[in-house]
Design a protein around this motif. Sequence first.
Motif, PDB file in Angstrom:
ATOM      1  N   ARG A  74      37.013  33.549  39.684  1.00 44.76           N
ATOM      2  CA  ARG A  74      37.867  34.463  38.927  1.00 44.76           C
ATOM      3  C   ARG A  74      38.993  33.687  38.247  1.00 44.76           C
ATOM      4  O   ARG A  74      39.686  32.884  38.872  1.00 44.76           O
ATOM      5  CB  ARG A  74      38.449  35.528  39.856  1.00 44.76           C
ATOM      6  N   HIS A 212      41.767  39.393  33.383  1.00 44.90           N
ATOM      7  CA  HIS A 212      41.001  38.460  34.199  1.00 44.90           C
ATOM      8  C   HIS A 212      39.530  38.498  33.826  1.00 44.90           C
ATOM      9  O   HIS A 212      39.045  39.458  33.219  1.00 44.90           O
ATOM     10  CB  HIS A 212      41.189  38.732  35.690  1.00 44.90           C
ATOM     11  N   GLU A 214      35.703  37.364  35.685  1.00 42.56           N
ATOM     12  CA  GLU A 214      35.065  36.923  36.929  1.00 42.56           C
ATOM     13  C   GLU A 214      33.627  36.515  36.622  1.00 42.56           C
ATOM     14  O   GLU A 214      32.932  37.182  35.849  1.00 42.56           O
ATOM     15  CB  GLU A 214      35.089  38.072  37.932  1.00 42.56           C
TER      16      GLU A 214
END
Lengths: 282, 262
Positions: A74, A212, A214
């Motif tokens: 991540r 973010h 991932e």
Amino acid sequence: MTSIADDHQTDSVLAARADARAQAERTSEYMPYRPASSSPVVPKGVDRDALVWAETVAPGGYTHKVIARGTRLRLDDPTGTACAHVVVFNALETNERLNVADTIKIPWQAYLGAGHPLLSGDGRALATITSDTSGHHDTFCGTSTDESTTAKYGSAAPEGPSPSGRSRFLLAAAKHGLTGRDLPPSVSFFQGVRVEPDGALTFLGSAGAGAHVELVAELPLVVLIVNVPHPLDPADDYLVGPLVVHAWPGEPTLPGDPQFTATPEVNRAYLNSIDYAEARAL
Amino acid sequence: MSTSTSTTPTSTGTATGTTTHTVAGRALVTTVPVGAHYVDGTTLDPNGPLASGPVVLDQTVAPLAPWSARLLAGQTLTIVDVGGNQSADFLVYNAHDTDERYSAPDTLAWQGNAYLREGSVLRSNLGRPLMTVTGNEIDRQDTIGGACSKESNTLRYGFHTEHQHGCRENFLAEAARHGLGARDLVSNINWFMNVPVEPDGALGIVDGMSAPGKRVAIRAEMDVLVIVSNCPQMNNPCNDFNCTPLRMLVTDPLRETGPDNA
């Protein structure tokens, strides 16, 4: 003249040793957290004790690690100004590596997002994007070079205020016995580019603070990450924010996962990756 | 980047601090945590060559920066410790076959002494002379302490130092310009750094014995490639906690033409 040396007693080996050891409890805005479970931030839903990588990468910095098949990786952009340039290699045979052309051609899609694989040139998925709250990424411009960085900022010195992406990739690669010929075009996360109808590349910038991405490693990977401004960043100054990295164990994309059969092309890529992994008893 | 680069914090308390640097004649604002340069008022003595013959190369290595040059056999490199106690981390290779490179153990075993001084022959991994120390203005020079790296800094000082620039980064960056990589880095020399070995075996980097303008001169015994890191370390006394420039002078008693400047 006052000097930092005045604060240090280093006139004998034992004094120097004591001086060095006294520094150990300091922290920095940018550092690896070891053990990873000591990370000041833990991704939601992740067991702190399961973390295998936790780090804040400095502006202009880089990081790298060998991660196991199935590892979840991540990347967080806490300020909206990070730019994560990424190259991945099959850790077992580093001549197999990210192929950006295949990564956008095979899925019939230039813009990275959840479900997009990072493909090698050998028909296998090296990684898959499993979640993405940014949507501002780039597969066209690669990273900066000393040439482009010097033209834009006036310097690309490795010790200076504006290092280039390629020079950072070279340092990261060197830590794994790799050199310049091992560096393919990279992708970048958190700073987007769009192609206009006439082909013009428009810098989209970031999606803002707190995004973010991932990924999951479909094979054991050497991961190289460089945090430098995007080549099309319009700012005259070198303003890139910190990049936060976490990783923890998980499973690669396997039969039964909706992603496994998301498209016919990606399905065959996963079958190829699994075929490779099973033959090596991974 | 110009050697006049200066670092001045311009903001604090933000999520990502910035500093302003003078680069190529303009102010560049950056978020990169650049290492510190020497403070105002530091005594700097650029001195001059410690060998005879015309000067064919005269360059200043900025604080924190890497450098390299090719020297022809017979040429002498003078390194001036301009600001005093500034470690010049140093590697040397056979210019025509870089598999042959500096060997600290060969150098030390051959001379039967742990420190480098005038007359020390810098031997290769094949035992052959690469260079000879022909002049030296400090008591002893180090080839035991090795180079700092961002990784080894985490062992010596803590994980908070991992992002800092180090000599191994400089060596790798400069080596890459010559087609060399991590496999080509070996135990190095640290000119102007002080690493005593005490009677009980205690060993460490302690306050230096050099001073502004002190020099070492090394003569090439074959055509060589020299790679230098002007050490960026700010956690121990190898740079007196005050990173200063190095002056590199190449003199050639035989030729008027310059070396192939790297």
